[in-house]
Design an enzyme around this catalytic site. Structure first.
Site, short mmCIF file in Angstrom:
data_model
loop_
_atom_site.label_atom_id
_atom_site.label_comp_id
_atom_site.label_asym_id
_atom_site.label_seq_id
_atom_site.Cartn_x
_atom_site.Cartn_y
_atom_site.Cartn_z
N GLU A 324 0.85 -1.20 0.00
CA GLU A 324 0.00 0.00 0.00
C GLU A 324 0.88 1.24 0.00
O GLU A 324 0.57 2.22 -0.67
CB GLU A 324 -0.91 0.01 1.24
CG GLU A 324 -1.95 1.14 1.24
CD GLU A 324 -1.44 2.46 1.79
OE1 GLU A 324 -2.02 3.50 1.48
OE2 GLU A 324 -0.43 2.48 2.52
N ASP A 352 -7.21 1.22 8.05
CA ASP A 352 -5.85 1.74 7.82
C ASP A 352 -5.68 3.11 8.46
O ASP A 352 -5.09 4.02 7.87
CB ASP A 352 -5.54 1.79 6.32
CG ASP A 352 -4.08 2.14 6.04
OD1 ASP A 352 -3.26 2.05 6.97
OD2 ASP A 352 -3.77 2.51 4.90
N HIS A 422 4.56 6.60 10.08
CA HIS A 422 5.77 6.54 9.25
C HIS A 422 7.03 6.95 10.01
O HIS A 422 7.93 7.55 9.42
CB HIS A 422 5.62 7.41 7.99
CG HIS A 422 4.50 6.99 7.08
ND1 HIS A 422 4.18 7.67 5.93
CD2 HIS A 422 3.61 5.96 7.15
CE1 HIS A 422 3.15 7.08 5.34
NE2 HIS A 422 2.79 6.04 6.07
#
Ligand SMILES: [Zn+2]
Length: 460
Positions: A324, A352, A422
């Site tokens: 993804e 998500d 992230h």
């Protein structure tokens, strides 16, 4: 009265009574019909912290799972094995080729006005610098307009996009398109203030794009703290010089897999409700909330239905999409592999956004389908997860939705997600077993009821 004369009315009465009760069952509000089953699912989910433990084992064993990495493929092997042990059905890996970007060694140092080694992360897909790095003066800009207005100052410099957080969708465009805009103005490299509302000197990576007609320059994220400091220095008239060294490479595409497993439907097994998350992550932290959590929550939801002996009319299929983060090849590959049965996908559901306290689902589909899933939502009010809003969807179910499949994304309390997103801090300790169990409950109830309704969700 003869037996004959009695029989007809009795048969008629019975037939009428039967058809009335069947019709009543069909028309009884969904919440009424599925109340007891939904409560059973929720009670079982809340009594169990298995989802959290399994996510911890996955992320501790394999760490982050970037596309093309050995850790991603080993994690997929392990998941397939575990799903088989869970007695899920049709467990398999469906092959997908994925981009293979490797970060390599990297560093950013301030040279002037004072030496400082800065925490940084190269952005996914970035090119390398020459081996000795790029040393140049920093030009700080606050927006696209600012860069355009002062474009003649950018030549030969490192452009720093110091753009404050508004929300992810608004601010992330500087990560996606910053290298192209800076290169267009003649910059030799670019830096990005990390896309986050909150920072403890944590740089945030993520995908960036190049354009065919513009030179590819190296692009890396620095922390909010360092971006603001460089801004203050420049505002005081100081010259800021940074050395950026990156050795990132893009290798040939690598084989990966979407993980697929099912609970086959009892009456219409060829009609499918899909639920899932993405199993790949960036190469930092553990990818616990993005998106190991969504993947494991969907998996555990199906496992829970199986454990409770609940087999809905239609097939419930868990899909852990690959790639993804830097390609979307898993979501596209799934649609390609299942194009022939796309019109028999009744609903596609994705988690998500982290497995924090679930609030409900964002829904994309027809008005009449929205009315139905909103009724299903009321079954989740007791755990605070009954709010169904529009629009909704997700990256991995996007291809299915563009093909006409109704879609929904699990909505959670998003207050903290982008603090960790992230980064090296996307780790298990930020998650709460009880909140994750409620995510499992929400996905299991929604998937079960939609898969069991007499009629499929109406399309547009
Ligand atoms: Zn994600």
């Amino acid at each position: 009265m003869t037996v004959q004369s009695l029989r007809l009315p009795i048969v008629l009465v019975l037939a009428t009574a039967l058809s009335t009760s069947t019709a009543a069952a069909q028309q009884a509000p969904i919440a009424e019909r599925y109340h007891a089953t939904a409560d059973r699912i929720i009670d079982a989910a809340l009594a169990d912290s298995g989802a959290y433990r399994r996510l911890a084992e996955l992320t501790d064993r394999f760490g982050p799972r970037l596309s093309g990495s050995e850790s991603l493929e080993r994690a997929i092997d392990w998941i397939i094995e575990q799903m088989q042990q869970d007695s899920l059905e049709q467990v398999r890996g469906e092959p997908v080729m994925v981009p293979h970007w490797v970060r390599g060694e990297e560093a950013a140092s301030m040279i002037e006005p004072r030496p400082r080694s800065m925490p940084m992360l190269g952005l996914g897909g970035s090119v390398a610098t020459p081996p000795d790095g790029i040393t140049a003066e920093v030009m700080v800009v606050g927006s696209w307009e600012d860069l355009l207005r002062r474009a003649d100052e950018a030549r030969g410099k490192i452009v720093l996009f110091n753009v404050p957080w508004v929300d992810y969708g608004t601010t992330v465009q500087y990560r996606s398109r910053g290298a192209v805009a800076a290169a267009h103005a003649g910059a030799v490299a670019a830096l990005l203030r990390s896309v986050t509302p909150q920072s403890l000197q944590t740089p945030h990576t993520g995908a960036t794009d190049y354009a065919p007609d513009t030179p590819q320059i190296p692009f890396a994220a620095v922390t909010v703290e360092d971006a603001e400091m460089m801004q203050r220095m420049v505002d005081r008239g100081q010259r800021v010089v940074v050395r950026l060294t990156m050795s990132a490479r893009t290798l040939p595409d690598a084989p990966s897999r979407n993980v697929v497993a099912e609970l086959r439907g009892s009456e219409r097994p060829d009609e499918v409700v899909v639920l899932g998350g993405h199993i790949d992550s960036w190469d930092v932290g553990q990818g616990a909330m993005d998106d190991g959590g969504g993947s494991v929550a969907a998996w555990e939801a199906v496992k829970l239905l199986r454990r409770l002996g609940l087999r809905p009319r239609r097939t419930v299929r868990v899909v852990l999409w690959t790639n993804e983060e830097n390609g979307g090849r898993g979501g596209n590959g799934y649609l390609q592999a299942h194009a022939a049965e796309a019109d028999r996908h009744v609903l596609a559901m994705e988690s998500d956004a982290g497995v924090f306290q679930p609030l409900g689902f964002g829904f994309g589909g027809s008005d009449s389908a929205y009315a139905i899933v909103s009724q299903v939502g009321t079954l989740l009010d007791r755990i605070g997860a009954g709010r169904i809003t529009r629009p909704g969807g997700g990256a991995d179910i996007g291809p299915l939705m563009r093909d006409g499949v109704p879609g929904m994304g699990l909505d959670v309390d998003g207050a903290r997600y982008f603090w960790y997103h992230h980064t090296d801090a996307d780790t298990m300790d930020k998650l709460d077993p009880a909140e994750m169990a409620r995510c499992v409950a929400a996905m299991a109830v929604m998937a079960y009821v939609v898969a069991d309704l007499p009629e499929p969700l109406p399309r547009q």
